[in-house]
Design an enzyme around this catalytic site. Structure first.
Site, mmCIF file in Angstrom:
data_model
loop_
_atom_site.group_PDB
_atom_site.id
_atom_site.type_symbol
_atom_site.label_atom_id
_atom_site.label_comp_id
_atom_site.label_asym_id
_atom_site.label_seq_id
_atom_site.Cartn_x
_atom_site.Cartn_y
_atom_site.Cartn_z
ATOM 1 N N ASP A 1 23.802 34.992 31.113
ATOM 2 C CA ASP A 1 24.948 35.348 32.040
ATOM 3 C C ASP A 1 26.140 35.815 31.137
ATOM 4 O O ASP A 1 26.225 35.812 29.932
ATOM 5 C CB ASP A 1 25.314 33.988 32.738
ATOM 6 N N GLU B 1 32.540 31.363 42.377
ATOM 7 C CA GLU B 1 32.294 30.424 40.964
ATOM 8 C C GLU B 1 33.291 29.346 40.813
ATOM 9 O O GLU B 1 33.781 28.719 41.840
ATOM 10 C CB GLU B 1 32.561 31.310 39.879
HETATM 11 C C1 BGC Z 1 27.628 34.865 37.238
HETATM 12 C C2 BGC Z 1 26.190 35.424 37.694
HETATM 13 C C3 BGC Z 1 26.346 36.799 37.779
HETATM 14 C C4 BGC Z 1 27.155 37.525 36.919
HETATM 15 C C5 BGC Z 1 27.147 38.962 36.857
HETATM 16 C C6 BGC Z 1 28.269 35.638 36.519
HETATM 17 O O1 BGC Z 1 29.628 35.123 36.223
HETATM 18 O O2 BGC Z 1 27.407 33.456 37.151
HETATM 19 O O3 BGC Z 1 25.791 34.727 38.765
HETATM 20 O O4 BGC Z 1 25.031 37.402 38.160
HETATM 21 O O5 BGC Z 1 28.394 36.906 36.481
HETATM 22 O O6 BGC Z 1 28.258 39.546 37.592
HETATM 23 C C1 BGC Z 2 33.032 39.976 36.868
HETATM 24 C C2 BGC Z 2 32.115 39.065 37.659
HETATM 25 C C3 BGC Z 2 31.551 38.007 36.429
HETATM 26 C C4 BGC Z 2 32.682 37.269 35.911
HETATM 27 C C5 BGC Z 2 32.489 36.152 35.186
HETATM 28 C C6 BGC Z 2 34.259 38.980 36.422
HETATM 29 O O1 BGC Z 2 35.301 39.741 35.741
HETATM 30 O O2 BGC Z 2 33.487 41.053 37.741
HETATM 31 O O3 BGC Z 2 30.945 39.990 37.846
HETATM 32 O O4 BGC Z 2 30.753 37.220 37.169
HETATM 33 O O5 BGC Z 2 33.945 38.024 35.670
HETATM 34 O O6 BGC Z 2 33.464 35.333 34.580
#
Ligand code: BGC
Ligand code: BGC
Length: 602
Positions: free
Chosen positions: A301, A498
């Site tokens: 991730d 998130e």
């Molecule tokens: C998330 C994932 C996601 C990834 C890419 C992460 O922060 O936990 O679910 O696929 O970002 O955006």
């Molecule tokens: C991204 C997301 C990712 C996240 C993780 C963001 O800046 O755009 O896709 O999941 O950071 O913390």
């Protein structure tokens, strides 16, 4: 075999038959042979490049793609081309892919995106309900169709890979990702997750474009203990389960996805009994690859390996040795160059055996071959019309109406279309961004007209007769006193994604309660619609409401809600999460503490 499985089986047979002649479908043996031939020619640098994934926003110069033979790009939440429109997405894809193909061995990129409720980063795409709403439909055929439609929209822009479905079975509703799970019940998730994988991977466009699914987040993402996560809350926390419990409770969801041929799995940010999943060989290799026989590749991730204790180099060594095949490096300041340098060093020093590297690269190349990327990665704009098409919006509308769960109805529904006047109130009534939630256009979503779609108010306006007076009032303060008239009030949560959505209290907003009270005090009957990513604290209020329905995060087709309000369709939505009296108790609450149990819906 149930009918759904039978149908899928037939579909697979038919497509196997058709594909016998398709150039993209090499046999497994042919693929193995080709992969081995390429690996034999690859330098360490090229192998390291294949194992690297970068968010396109953080690419230093575009030629890095070919210079380093980069394996993958992603668009993280909100990582758009400079103009957010379908043609620009396609152009962006072709630009990066053409540059990548200039690498010495001509290995294509695999481009990933979070198409988690439709092709949700793209302006104008169909936005389907978030998974919590799909869980309430409990309709695997529908979820198959939604996932297929999503893949068609993704493939139209050239993109190869969606980081979906999320197979979490969330237990603590204070978690900001609760809505990403179909249900708190792993059995429901197992069934719906497999249907999603099958739908996503069922697509092959005329130019040979296919879409790869990703089961995430392996494993225990929805089962962390409150207080162990980021900011002392839930996200990225620690899941405590014995090995037997983990296997019995959480593994069948992944087994079903693997049986459905899911080609990638994403590791989870959380820990299992204090050990980060990203660094656990037991989980990623012994359980996932050996015990479950997963033959695709494991992606980490976003900066997920960075959370393993120790310095960055040791994070790389631990995670790759544990079984991560491709690393989502991302972040600003060229961290991918640092990553590639340290990975190479670790290989040369012998901290990561070459056999592990070859296994990782082999898995990545196999997926690229199976998906026809070596044949025809570039796309034309012929399929762009499918994005946000009527056909797909109709599927989304069906999903919305099947996801509405009516929890109280004191004789208000169905509303007559001939009603003389109706009040539509609340922050969520005319707010597309709010009804779409997080992971829409931007990572955290947004408010108002962030994309194309119909609000709940639009749906009501389109349903009632020409003679009906629809009065919209955001907070009810501008209305006069009337006795007995009906007000539909749309309240709920603002978009989040998130850890931004981790909350220690799941009380309704005071603002929302005030709006409802304004209307009640003025003599209206209120039907409350709750937009939310989880059950919330309604027990103290529901007695004062005349009707109440959970509409979750319905997405762009708000008219699916009016399909139910006006009785055009029967209400079939049922809770896939228990609804506790105190929502903070989540799915772990004892039955006696519940306001409504799983399966409830009027
Ligand atoms: C998330 C994932 C996601 C990834 C890419 C992460 O922060 O936990 O679910 O696929 O970002 O955006
Ligand atoms: C991204 C997301 C990712 C996240 C993780 C963001 O800046 O755009 O896709 O999941 O950071 O913390």
């Amino acid at each position: 075999m149930n009918t759904f499985k039978k149908n899928i089986f037939l579909l697979i047979l038919v497509s196997l038959f058709i594909n016998c002649e398709s150039k993209t479908n090499l046999s497994d043996i042919q693929i193995e042979k080709k992969v081995d031939e390429i690996i034999d020619q690859m330098t360490v640098d090229e192998k390291v490049g294949q194992m690297t994934q970068i968010d396109q926003r953080f690419l230093d110069t575009i030629t890095d793609l070919s210079t380093y033979s980069i394996g993958s790009l992603l668009s993280g939440g909100g990582s758009h081309p400079s103009v957010n429109e379908p043609q620009a997405w396609l152009d962006m894809y072709n630009k990066y892919q053409s540059e990548t193909l200039k690498n010495r061995l001509g290995i294509p990129l695999v481009y990933g995106i979070d198409a988690v409720h439709g092709h949700n980063n793209v302006y104008g795409a169909t936005i389907f309900p978030q998974n919590i709403g799909l869980g309430a439909t409990n309709n695997p055929e529908l979820i198959y169709e939604i996932s297929k439609a999503t893949s068609l929209e993704v493939a139209a822009t050239g993109i190869d890979w969606t980081f979906s479905p999320c197979l979490s079975s969330p237990e603590d509703y204070r978690w900001g990702r609760t809505y990403e799970g179909f249900s708190s019940d792993p059995n429901i998730v197992e069934n719906l997750g497999a249907a999603a994988v099958e739908g996503y991977q069922s697509v092959e466009t005329e130019t040979g474009k296919k879409v790869i699914a990703c089961a995430k987040h392996f494993i225990g993402d929805g089962n962390t203990e409150f207080g162990t996560g980021m900011n002392g809350l839930v996200d990225r926390g620690n899941t405590i389960l014995t090995s037997e419990e983990l296997k019995e409770k959480l593994l069948p969801k992944y087994k079903a996805a693997i049986d459905a041929n899911v080609q990638t799995v994403m590791a989870s940010y959380n820990s299992w009994n204090g050990i980060k999943c990203h660094g656990s060989k037991e989980l990623l290799t012994d359980i996932l690859k050996i015990e479950l026989g997963f033959e695709g590749f494991v992606i980490s991730d976003w900066q997920g390996i960075d959370e393993i204790p120790g310095d960055y180099k040791s994070d790389i060594i631990t995670s790759i040795n544990a079984g991560i095949d491709m690393v989502m490096v991302s972040g600003q300041g060229q961290p991918y160059k640092k990553f590639m340098k340290l990975l190479k060093e670790s290989i040369q020093e012998g901290s990561i055996p070459m056999s592990r590297i070859d296994d990782a690269v082999k898995r990545i190349l196999k997926v690229k071959f199976s998906n026809g990327l070596f044949d025809s990665p570039l796309v034309t704009n012929e399929s762009l019309d499918i994005i946000g098409s009527e056909k797909h919006r109709d599927i989304a509308r069906q999903a919305v109406r099947e996801s509405v769960v009516i929890l109280k109805n004191d004789g208000l529904l169905p509303i007559s279309k001939e009603i003389s006047s109706i009040i539509v109130a609340g922050r969520g009534a005319d707010n597309l961004g709010m009804q779409c939630g997080g992971w829409t256009i931007n990572w955290q979503g947004g408010q108002g007209d962030i994309t194309v779609g119909k609000t709940i108010l639009d749906g009501i306006n389109n349903s009632v007769s020409v003679d009906t007076n629809v009065i919209y009032s955001k907070d009810g303060s501008d209305l006069s006193s009337v006795s007995g008239d009906l007000a539909v009030v749309v309240i709920g949560e603002d978009p989040y994604t998130e850890f931004f959505g981790d909350k220690d209290s799941l009380d309704l907003l005071k603002e929302d309660i005030d709006t409802i009270n304004q209307l009640k005090n003025k003599g209206y009957k209120v039907f409350v619609l709750l937009i939310s990513g989880r059950p919330m604290n309604v027990a103290d209020h529901i007695d004062e409401w005349d009707g109440f329905a959970a509409i979750w995060l319905p997405g762009s087709e708000g008219d699916g809600v009016s399909d139910i309000l006006f009785g055009d369709y029967p209400s079939t939505g049922r809770l896939s999460y228990p609804w506790p009296i105190q929502a903070e108790k989540g799915a772990n609450a004892k039955t006696s503490d519940l306001l409504f149990d799983v399966g409830f819906g009027l």
